[in-house]
Motif scaffolding. Structure first.
Motif, PDB file in Angstrom:
ATOM      1  N   LEU A   1       0.833  -1.208   0.000  1.00  0.00           N
ATOM      2  CA  LEU A   1       0.000   0.000   0.000  1.00  0.00           C
ATOM      3  C   LEU A   1       0.863   1.252   0.000  1.00  0.00           C
ATOM      4  O   LEU A   1       0.635   2.179  -0.789  1.00  0.00           O
ATOM      5  CB  LEU A   1      -0.921  -0.009   1.219  1.00  0.00           C
ATOM      6  N   ASP A   2       1.880   1.286   0.845  1.00  0.00           N
ATOM      7  CA  ASP A   2       2.769   2.446   0.900  1.00  0.00           C
ATOM      8  C   ASP A   2       3.559   2.613  -0.395  1.00  0.00           C
ATOM      9  O   ASP A   2       3.854   3.731  -0.817  1.00  0.00           O
ATOM     10  CB  ASP A   2       3.702   2.342   2.106  1.00  0.00           C
ATOM     11  N   GLY A   3       3.874   1.496  -1.062  1.00  0.00           N
ATOM     12  CA  GLY A   3       4.555   1.567  -2.353  1.00  0.00           C
ATOM     13  C   GLY A   3       3.681   2.209  -3.420  1.00  0.00           C
ATOM     14  O   GLY A   3       4.153   3.034  -4.217  1.00  0.00           O
ATOM     15  N   VAL A   4       2.398   1.863  -3.438  1.00  0.00           N
ATOM     16  CA  VAL A   4       1.459   2.454  -4.398  1.00  0.00           C
ATOM     17  C   VAL A   4       1.302   3.946  -4.117  1.00  0.00           C
ATOM     18  O   VAL A   4       1.307   4.762  -5.044  1.00  0.00           O
ATOM     19  CB  VAL A   4       0.096   1.728  -4.348  1.00  0.00           C
ATOM     20  N   VAL A   5       1.183   4.318  -2.849  1.00  0.00           N
ATOM     21  CA  VAL A   5       1.063   5.734  -2.482  1.00  0.00           C
ATOM     22  C   VAL A   5       2.308   6.497  -2.933  1.00  0.00           C
ATOM     23  O   VAL A   5       2.210   7.604  -3.474  1.00  0.00           O
ATOM     24  CB  VAL A   5       0.829   5.895  -0.960  1.00  0.00           C
ATOM     25  N   SER A   6       3.474   5.906  -2.764  1.00  0.00           N
ATOM     26  CA  SER A   6       4.720   6.530  -3.191  1.00  0.00           C
ATOM     27  C   SER A   6       4.748   6.723  -4.706  1.00  0.00           C
ATOM     28  O   SER A   6       5.189   7.770  -5.204  1.00  0.00           O
ATOM     29  CB  SER A   6       5.894   5.671  -2.737  1.00  0.00           C
ATOM     30  N   ASP A   7       4.263   5.728  -5.453  1.00  0.00           N
ATOM     31  CA  ASP A   7       4.200   5.843  -6.911  1.00  0.00           C
ATOM     32  C   ASP A   7       3.277   6.978  -7.337  1.00  0.00           C
ATOM     33  O   ASP A   7       3.608   7.769  -8.230  1.00  0.00           O
ATOM     34  CB  ASP A   7       3.707   4.536  -7.539  1.00  0.00           C
ATOM     35  N   ILE A   8       2.121   7.081  -6.701  1.00  0.00           N
ATOM     36  CA  ILE A   8       1.171   8.146  -7.032  1.00  0.00           C
ATOM     37  C   ILE A   8       1.775   9.506  -6.710  1.00  0.00           C
ATOM     38  O   ILE A   8       1.669  10.454  -7.495  1.00  0.00           O
ATOM     39  CB  ILE A   8      -0.172   7.939  -6.290  1.00  0.00           C
ATOM     40  N   ARG A   9       2.442   9.596  -5.569  1.00  0.00           N
ATOM     41  CA  ARG A   9       3.070  10.857  -5.170  1.00  0.00           C
ATOM     42  C   ARG A   9       4.140  11.283  -6.185  1.00  0.00           C
ATOM     43  O   ARG A   9       4.224  12.435  -6.568  1.00  0.00           O
ATOM     44  CB  ARG A   9       3.683  10.727  -3.781  1.00  0.00           C
ATOM     45  N   SER A  10       4.954  10.340  -6.642  1.00  0.00           N
ATOM     46  CA  SER A  10       6.013  10.693  -7.593  1.00  0.00           C
ATOM     47  C   SER A  10       5.432  11.109  -8.947  1.00  0.00           C
ATOM     48  O   SER A  10       5.956  12.019  -9.590  1.00  0.00           O
ATOM     49  CB  SER A  10       7.006   9.545  -7.761  1.00  0.00           C
ATOM     50  N   ILE A  11       4.339  10.479  -9.387  1.00  0.00           N
ATOM     51  CA  ILE A  11       3.684  10.884 -10.635  1.00  0.00           C
ATOM     52  C   ILE A  11       3.183  12.317 -10.509  1.00  0.00           C
ATOM     53  O   ILE A  11       3.385  13.146 -11.406  1.00  0.00           O
ATOM     54  CB  ILE A  11       2.514   9.935 -10.983  1.00  0.00           C
ATOM     55  N   ALA A  12       2.539  12.637  -9.393  1.00  0.00           N
ATOM     56  CA  ALA A  12       1.998  13.991  -9.181  1.00  0.00           C
ATOM     57  C   ALA A  12       3.124  15.024  -9.121  1.00  0.00           C
ATOM     58  O   ALA A  12       2.996  16.119  -9.692  1.00  0.00           O
ATOM     59  CB  ALA A  12       1.164  14.028  -7.906  1.00  0.00           C
ATOM     60  N   GLU A  13       4.218  14.692  -8.449  1.00  0.00           N
ATOM     61  CA  GLU A  13       5.341  15.635  -8.348  1.00  0.00           C
ATOM     62  C   GLU A  13       5.979  15.900  -9.704  1.00  0.00           C
ATOM     63  O   GLU A  13       6.318  17.035 -10.026  1.00  0.00           O
ATOM     64  CB  GLU A  13       6.389  15.110  -7.365  1.00  0.00           C
ATOM     65  N   ARG A  14       6.149  14.849 -10.520  1.00  0.00           N
ATOM     66  CA  ARG A  14       6.757  15.019 -11.846  1.00  0.00           C
ATOM     67  C   ARG A  14       5.914  15.892 -12.758  1.00  0.00           C
ATOM     68  O   ARG A  14       6.435  16.645 -13.563  1.00  0.00           O
ATOM     69  CB  ARG A  14       6.979  13.673 -12.514  1.00  0.00           C
ATOM     70  N   LYS A  15       4.594  15.778 -12.633  1.00  0.00           N
ATOM     71  CA  LYS A  15       3.689  16.530 -13.494  1.00  0.00           C
ATOM     72  C   LYS A  15       3.306  17.888 -12.910  1.00  0.00           C
ATOM     73  O   LYS A  15       2.633  18.676 -13.558  1.00  0.00           O
ATOM     74  CB  LYS A  15       2.417  15.724 -13.767  1.00  0.00           C
TER      75      LYS A  15
END
Length: 110
Positions: A17-31
């Motif tokens: 779960l924390d890995g998925v949250v981290s992935d979503i956070r990195s996508i949002a930060e990049r964009k």
């Protein structure tokens, strides 16, 4: 009009779960999207009774099955491309995902 994408993630596997949250956070930060969260709720302990017979005779029971469900909530404000990309992600098995889209109207003159 602005759209807010609300994402609810639940799982018994906290590292996944924390890995998925981290992935979503990195996508949002990049964009460059505005991301609110993750907001964690207290873990929810579940307990399921297990009976030795189909009749449900409570005197004939195995030990109850217990597990924990972890919850994270995120919000993406505006930025529809990021919201679409997150909704299209392949989530690991055992992660429950709910995506809700809310339309917010700004205060303007009529």
């Amino acid at each position: 009009m602005t759209f807010v994408t609300k994402i609810l993630l639940q799982s018994g596997d906290r590292p996944a779960l924390d890995g998925v949250v981290s992935d979503i956070r990195s996508i949002a930060e990049r964009k460059g999207a505005e991301l609110k969260g993750p907001h964690s709720e207290p873990p929810d302990r579940k307990r399921v009774p297990q009976y030795k017979t189909v009749s449900g005779d409570e005197s004939r029971q195995f030990k109850s099955w217990e597990y924990t469900v972890y919850t994270r909530k995120l919000e993406i404000v505006g930025h529809n491309e990021v919201a679409r990309r997150v909704a299209d992600l392949e989530f690991p098995p055992g992660i429950r995902v709910e995506v809700e889209l809310e339309q917010i109207e700004g205060m303007g003159l009529a």
